[in-house]
Design an enzyme around this catalytic site. Sequence first.
Site, PDB file in Angstrom:
ATOM      1  N   PHE A 185     -40.428 -14.186 -44.554  1.00 13.61           N
ATOM      2  CA  PHE A 185     -39.556 -13.067 -42.939  1.00 13.61           C
ATOM      3  C   PHE A 185     -39.808 -11.467 -43.399  1.00 13.61           C
ATOM      4  CE2 PHE A 185     -38.353 -13.798 -47.651  1.00 13.61           C
ATOM      5  CZ  PHE A 185     -37.456 -12.655 -48.039  1.00 13.61           C
ATOM      6  N   CYS A 186     -39.632 -10.361 -43.001  1.00 10.57           N
ATOM      7  CA  CYS A 186     -39.989  -9.187 -43.127  1.00 10.57           C
ATOM      8  C   CYS A 186     -39.414  -8.352 -43.152  1.00 10.57           C
ATOM      9  CB  CYS A 186     -41.356  -9.520 -42.273  1.00 10.57           C
ATOM     10  SG  CYS A 186     -40.999  -9.271 -40.143  1.00 10.57           S
ATOM     11  N   ARG A 187     -39.212  -6.918 -42.209  1.00 17.23           N
ATOM     12  CA  ARG A 187     -38.257  -6.076 -42.038  1.00 17.23           C
ATOM     13  C   ARG A 187     -37.790  -6.454 -40.695  1.00 17.23           C
ATOM     14  NH1 ARG A 187     -38.426  -1.555 -39.451  1.00 17.23           N
ATOM     15  NH2 ARG A 187     -40.504  -1.934 -39.150  1.00 17.23           N
TER      16      ARG A 187
END
Length: 124
Positions: A85-87
């Site tokens: 996951f990331c932003r």
Amino acid sequence: MNEGLITILAIAIALGWFILNGYKQDKEFEKFDKGNALFIDVRTPAEFQQGSIEGALNFPVQQLNLKIDELRTLSNDGEMQLVLFCRSGTRSANAYSHLSKAGLGNLLDGGGYTALQSRLLDEQ
């Protein structure tokens, strides 16, 4: 072409992309294995320090080439599911593609941090 029409077209394209990306994330999340997941935050260390999923490890997407063997070991050769996951979901999608091509299995593109956190709360 009229500037107003160009703006409307740009908004429509962006909206369509977000809707399709959200659908993809929903379908992808059906593979989530809560009891066998290791969360990998592919954001920068500075972003990671501002908050992340509890227990997540930080492997910035820019450094994944150097960390493939470590991720393979952490996943116990694919026995543990790596939830990336990331932003917003863009870097996690890139990480997913890169790690898949490198031969890592049992990956899940968790998308954006906020959406993933909401999904995890819904799972409880």
